[in-house]
Scaffold this motif. Sequence first.
Motif, PDB file in Angstrom:
ATOM      1  N   ASP A 330       0.880  -1.175   0.000  1.00  0.00           N
ATOM      2  CA  ASP A 330       0.000   0.000   0.000  1.00  0.00           C
ATOM      3  C   ASP A 330       0.908   1.213   0.000  1.00  0.00           C
ATOM      4  O   ASP A 330       1.781   1.349   0.852  1.00  0.00           O
ATOM      5  N   SER A 331       0.724   2.109  -0.944  1.00  0.00           N
ATOM      6  CA  SER A 331       1.631   3.254  -1.064  1.00  0.00           C
ATOM      7  C   SER A 331       1.490   4.236   0.081  1.00  0.00           C
ATOM      8  O   SER A 331       2.400   5.004   0.337  1.00  0.00           O
ATOM      9  N   ALA A 332       0.353   4.210   0.776  1.00  0.00           N
ATOM     10  CA  ALA A 332       0.155   5.196   1.843  1.00  0.00           C
ATOM     11  C   ALA A 332      -0.598   4.577   3.021  1.00  0.00           C
ATOM     12  O   ALA A 332      -1.753   4.927   3.272  1.00  0.00           O
ATOM     13  N   PRO A 333       0.007   3.638   3.755  1.00  0.00           N
ATOM     14  CA  PRO A 333      -0.644   3.141   4.970  1.00  0.00           C
ATOM     15  C   PRO A 333      -0.769   4.269   5.983  1.00  0.00           C
ATOM     16  O   PRO A 333       0.136   5.097   6.135  1.00  0.00           O
ATOM     17  N   ALA A 334      -1.898   4.323   6.658  1.00  0.00           N
ATOM     18  CA  ALA A 334      -2.178   5.473   7.514  1.00  0.00           C
ATOM     19  C   ALA A 334      -1.813   5.243   8.976  1.00  0.00           C
ATOM     20  O   ALA A 334      -1.328   6.155   9.644  1.00  0.00           O
ATOM     21  N   GLU A 335      -2.048   4.029   9.489  1.00  0.00           N
ATOM     22  CA  GLU A 335      -1.909   3.845  10.932  1.00  0.00           C
ATOM     23  C   GLU A 335      -1.653   2.370  11.252  1.00  0.00           C
ATOM     24  O   GLU A 335      -2.185   1.473  10.604  1.00  0.00           O
ATOM     25  N   VAL A 336      -0.796   2.131  12.251  1.00  0.00           N
ATOM     26  CA  VAL A 336      -0.594   0.791  12.803  1.00  0.00           C
ATOM     27  C   VAL A 336      -1.557   0.621  13.973  1.00  0.00           C
ATOM     28  O   VAL A 336      -1.471   1.335  14.967  1.00  0.00           O
ATOM     29  N   LEU A 337      -2.490  -0.324  13.855  1.00  0.00           N
ATOM     30  CA  LEU A 337      -3.465  -0.530  14.931  1.00  0.00           C
ATOM     31  C   LEU A 337      -2.927  -1.451  16.017  1.00  0.00           C
ATOM     32  O   LEU A 337      -3.191  -1.245  17.197  1.00  0.00           O
ATOM     33  N   LEU A 363       5.634 -12.453  12.777  1.00  0.00           N
ATOM     34  CA  LEU A 363       5.325 -11.115  13.269  1.00  0.00           C
ATOM     35  C   LEU A 363       4.184 -10.538  12.438  1.00  0.00           C
ATOM     36  O   LEU A 363       4.231 -10.568  11.203  1.00  0.00           O
ATOM     37  N   ASN A 364       3.169 -10.027  13.120  1.00  0.00           N
ATOM     38  CA  ASN A 364       1.965  -9.526  12.459  1.00  0.00           C
ATOM     39  C   ASN A 364       1.740  -8.052  12.794  1.00  0.00           C
ATOM     40  O   ASN A 364       2.011  -7.618  13.922  1.00  0.00           O
ATOM     41  N   ALA A 365       1.213  -7.319  11.843  1.00  0.00           N
ATOM     42  CA  ALA A 365       0.821  -5.923  12.061  1.00  0.00           C
ATOM     43  C   ALA A 365      -0.576  -5.717  11.477  1.00  0.00           C
ATOM     44  O   ALA A 365      -0.843  -6.103  10.332  1.00  0.00           O
ATOM     45  N   VAL A 366      -1.454  -5.136  12.277  1.00  0.00           N
ATOM     46  CA  VAL A 366      -2.799  -4.776  11.820  1.00  0.00           C
ATOM     47  C   VAL A 366      -2.758  -3.294  11.438  1.00  0.00           C
ATOM     48  O   VAL A 366      -2.465  -2.438  12.275  1.00  0.00           O
TER      49      VAL A 366
END
Length: 498
Positions: A330-337, A363-366
Motif C-alpha cells: 500500500d503506497s500510503a498506509p495510515a496507521e498501525v493498529l 510477526l503480524n501488524a494490523v
Amino acid sequence: MKNETVRVFTKKTDETREQVAEFDIVLPDYYPEVNQILKCSVIPVTESVSFTGDKLGISGNARATVVFSGEDGTVRVFEALQKYTKIIRCESLADGDRCFVSQDVTQLNYKATGPRRLDIRASVAVGASVFRVDETEFVSDFDDISVEQRCECFDCFEIKGAESFSFEISDTVKLPDGVNSESEQLSASGEVFIRETKVIKNKIMLKGSCVAEFIVSCADGAVRKFNAEVPFTEVKELYGADEGELCSVTASLKNAHISLKAMNNGNDAAFSAEIEAVAFTSSKTAKTAVSDAFSLKGVSETHRIGVDVISDIVTVDTTADASLEADTYDSAPAEVLAAFADGIRYGCSSSDGEGKLNGSCVLNAVLKNSAGNIIIVNRTAVFECELPYADDYFVSVSPSRVAAELLSGGKIGFSATFAGKGFGLCMKKREVIADCRVSDGAAISHGGGLAVYYAQAGEKLWNIAKENRCRVSILKEINGIDTEETAENRVVIFPVGI
C-alpha cells in the motif's frame, strides 16, 4: 570400608504427543457479523499432572482469542476455552518420579464459516520428561591399611522436588484516559518476574509481579497502548520440598486479559493472567568417592560403576531479539493498529561448552490503509541468543515486546523481544568403586631389594605405583619427586619384596 549413597536422576521418558483443540464458535447476536479476522491465537496451559499405572495424564486447557472487524467497522474480541486431557504411556512409573511438562502450538488454522460462526483448529505439542530417582551406593573409604586408594571429590545436586504447574492471578488496574468499558483489547504481551521464593514443608511460596502491555481499540476509533503491573503471591504444594533447600523457579506469561467493564466510574478494570511455571528444590552435598584402588600385599577385587550425577543447576534468564522490514503493498498506509507475534518455534542445544537458543516466529501488524480499510501484514522472523552451558534444558519462550512502525516507501518495520526463562541441568559421569575386597592368601612375593622402572615424561606416579605394587608416597620419597607425574624421561626406583 565406608559406604555412602548418592541419588542419581536418569531420564526414562522424553515424549511429545499431539493434542488437537477444535473450536466451533457461534457468536452471540449482540456481536456484529464478521467482516475479517484480524488475529487468532490459541494458548495451552497445564492444569495438573497425574500418574496412574503406566499412564501419565496431563490435563490442560486451550484458550482461543479472536480479534475481528465487524461489518459496522468496529474491532471486536471473542474468547473461548476448551479443556482436554492427554495420556502418555510410560513404563514403570513410580511415586518418586519427577515430571516436567511443556506445551506449544505447532499448527493453527482458522476461518469464518458464517456471518457469526468461526471454525478454529489447533495442534498442540504436549511434551513430558520423566526422571527416575535411583540410589547408588559407593565406597568412600577403606579400613584395611593394605589397600591404597585414590579418591575423587565432587559436588552432587539432589533434586528434592520438581514440577510444572500453572496458576491464575487477578487484580484491579487503573485505566489511562480515553480507555473505558466500550474499548476492546486487541493484543497483550509481557513478562513475569519472580522476586522472592521460600520453601516451606512440601510447599513453595512465590512472590513476584506480572508486567503486561495492552493494545486496545477505543470507541472513538483510536488505538491506545498502556502498561499494567500486578503483584502476586502464590503458594504451591511441591512433593519432596523441605525448608532450607535451594529453590529455583521460572515463570512465563501464557495469557493476559483485561476486562473493560465499568468499575470505579470507569477508571479501573479487572486484570487477569495465566502463568505457567517450573520449580526445582534441591540440596547440594559434597561427596568423596574412591575412584581407583589396589592392594599392596594381596590381590584386590573391585566392582566399578559409572554414575551420572547432576553437577550443577543453571538458571536461564535471557532475551532474544528479532527484526525485519516488510512491504505493505500500500503506497500510503495510515496507521498501525496493533502488532503481535504467533507461531513461535524454538529449541535449545549445547556443544563445545556453549548453549544456544534458536527460534522463529510470525510477526503480524494490523494496519489501516489510506482508504480506511483494515489490512494485515505478516512475515516470518528468526531469533537466537546464547545460553549458559547445560546438558539438558527446560526453557519456555514468550514475547515480551512486539512493535511495528511505518517506514518510508510504503514499508513497515517489525521488532520484537522474546524472553527465555528456565533451567539447565549439567550432568557429569563419574566412575567410582561400589565394592572392594582383598583376597586372602594371595600375597605376592618378590626378592628383597630395589627395582627400576623406565618412565616416560608425563607418566602418572599413581599408575606406576599401581603396576608395581608400591605406594605413591614411597615413590616420591625415594626418587625425590614432588609432583603427581614425571616431568621427563627418567628411571624410577621402587622397593620390592616388602
